[in-house]
Design an enzyme around this catalytic site. Structure first.
Site, short mmCIF file in Angstrom:
data_model
loop_
_atom_site.label_atom_id
_atom_site.label_comp_id
_atom_site.label_asym_id
_atom_site.label_seq_id
_atom_site.Cartn_x
_atom_site.Cartn_y
_atom_site.Cartn_z
N TYR A 1 0.83 -1.21 0.00
CA TYR A 1 0.00 0.00 0.00
C TYR A 1 0.86 1.25 0.00
CZ TYR A 1 -4.34 -2.48 1.24
OH TYR A 1 -5.44 -3.30 1.24
N TYR B 1 -1.21 -10.07 0.59
CA TYR B 1 -0.10 -9.63 1.44
C TYR B 1 -0.26 -10.21 2.84
CZ TYR B 1 -3.52 -6.10 2.89
OH TYR B 1 -4.64 -5.46 3.34
N ARG C 1 -3.81 -11.73 3.64
CA ARG C 1 -5.08 -11.24 3.09
C ARG C 1 -5.23 -11.74 1.66
NH1 ARG C 1 -8.16 -7.38 4.40
NH2 ARG C 1 -9.61 -9.02 3.89
N HIS D 1 -7.92 -8.01 -2.48
CA HIS D 1 -9.21 -7.36 -2.19
C HIS D 1 -9.13 -5.88 -2.51
CE1 HIS D 1 -6.81 -6.71 1.45
NE2 HIS D 1 -7.49 -5.59 1.58
N HIS E 1 -10.99 -2.27 -1.08
CA HIS E 1 -11.86 -1.64 -0.10
C HIS E 1 -12.84 -0.71 -0.80
CE1 HIS E 1 -9.39 -2.81 3.46
NE2 HIS E 1 -8.40 -2.78 2.58
#
Lengths: 238, 207
Positions: A107, A146, A156, A159, A161
């Site tokens: 991120y 990740y 995770r 995905h 958000h």
């Protein structure tokens, strides 16, 4: 007839409860006392209205909205769908915001310490207003999975958000979209905090080959349902 | 029930919510137009106030990765929304949207909003509500956004008659929604701490 009344009571059995010990951070951040159930008023029926003039031309194009020296690395994809209410009425003009990791699962965030590489051409966020039929669309690259500190070896699934406004503040919702076929889905403590299997499955976006662009981008379909509302014919017609 | 769709299930906003909703706090600049915690402009009508506080976990520690949104009426008690068809004595303020968002600070853990004090407004059945600000709180570890309201300590008569506050049985719990007022260097500050769990747990709403 346009409905303008109070929103249906939220069915909390299709949402994850506040306390889901498999997701460790929820343990100390979950209220223990019962929620106070109250009649809706204008405070809840109304909510912020957003206009097209607030959204930039590239805000829904994550391939280009942070491009510095070229396009981001990764699988090009389109994500699209409709925002409906529980009566299957399209919600027009509602703000949909989204954010995601880059193709390596990193991120663009000062607190992300994962060792994977940052992509200089990828910001990882965007937004769109739904059209008259409730449709939104955006273009991006597919995010990577990740690791995260929950159990030591938790990962995770890929995905995105989503943050969605309806027409009233009581429709406000944040959720995550997953990708069909991801083997990490069944291991995910966040997704598995949802007790209802149908509700979990509806967060998994199927591949939408018809909406893909040949020789360019795959597509995934993710429809979002917000709370419906009662008509007020009798209240108004008394 | 079968003819209705189910609402989409909530999922936590996670630790990186700032990227999508307030990217400057994530550490970068991407949109021309950004949403913020500044609700009042120079032309907005009403008393300027700051709302600030902590979001506190079950051990009593402030959390530094929460995101909060507020939604409130203008100084005349009217929401900037087409479904608020209030009387002419509660006009719209073209310089006030009534919505803002902000994060708790990574270092100080404080959140704040700069806004105006809202007016009182009626319930749908006509009973008056005390002035209040609607809060929605999300963060890593919060599986579904938490709704609550902040009321103003200097509105004790209106608060005593407020239909929502009167539903709360225990006075100590009612106090969790009432923010004290303080003048600090010429700024009116309301302190509203939100306790997610444990002693003094904030009253959260199922609206």
């Amino acid at each position: 007839m346009e409905k303008t009344g109070q929103y249906y009571q939220r069915d909390r059995l299709i949402h994850p409860p506040a306390y889901t010990p498999g997701y460790k951070t929820s343990v100390l951040r979950s209220p223990r006392l019962a929620l106070l159930s109250v009649e809706q008023s204008l405070s809840d029926i109304t909510g912020p209205v957003f206009g097209a003039d607030e959204i930039g031309l590239l805000d829904n194009d994550l391939l280009r909205n942070y491009a510095k020296t070229g396009e981001p690395i990764g699988e090009r994809m389109i994500v699209h769908g409709r925002v409906l209410d529980q009566d299957a009425r399209p919600l027009a003009g509602v703000l949909v915001e989204f954010w995601q990791a880059n193709a390596s699962g990193k991120y663009r965030h000062v607190n992300d310490t994962y060792k994977a590489a940052i992509d200089p051409n990828f910001g990882g966020c965007g937004r769109a207003l739904t059209d008259a039929n409730g449709f939104y669309t955006f273009r991006s690259i597919k995010p990577g999975p990740y690791p995260w500190r929950n159990r030591l070896n938790d990962w995770r699934p890929a995905h995105i958000h989503f943050s969605i406004f309806g027409h009233g503040f009581s429709q406000r919702l944040i959720t995550q979209m997953y990708f069909e076929g991801d083997p990490l889905i069944r291991h995910c403590p966040m997704l598995n905090g949802i007790p209802d299997d149908g509700a979990r499955q509806r967060l998994i976006a199927p591949l939408d080959l018809n909406a893909s662009i040949p020789l360019d981008s795959l597509a995934y379909r993710f429809d979002i349902v917000l709370r419906g509302r009662r008509g007020t014919y009798f209240e108004n017609g008394q | 029930m079968s003819s209705y769709l189910d609402e989409t299930a909530s999922q936590t906003a996670g630790p990186y919510v700032h990227i999508g909703l307030i990217p400057a706090q994530a550490g970068f600049d991407i949109f021309q137009n950004n949403f913020s915690n500044q609700l009042a402009g120079a032309e907005t009508k009403g008393e300027r106030i700051r709302i600030e506080g902590y979001v506190i976990d079950g051990t009593g520690a402030p959390i530094r990765d929460a995101l909060l949104e507020i939604w409130q009426a203008n100084a005349a008690g009217r929401y900037n929304h087409p479904e608020d068809k209030a009387s002419p004595d509660a006009p719209l303020d073209p310089n006030f949207r009534g919505w803002g968002r902000g994060g708790t600070d990574f270092r100080t853990a404080l959140y704040h909003f700069d806004t105006i004090k809202p007016g009182a407004l009626p319930m749908l059945d006509g009973r008056m509500q005390a002035p209040h600000v609607n809060f929605w709180i999300t963060a890593r570890g919060i599986n579904i956004g938490l709704q609550t309201r902040m009321y103003f300590a200097d509105e004790s008569a209106a608060n005593a008659a407020d239909p929502l506050l009167r539903l709360i049985e225990q006075d100590s719990r009612r106090q969790t929604l009432i923010a004290p007022r303080e003048a600090r260097d010429g700024t009116i500050v309301y302190r509203f701490d939100i306790r997610l769990q444990g002693d003094g747990e904030t009253v959260f709403l199922d609206v």
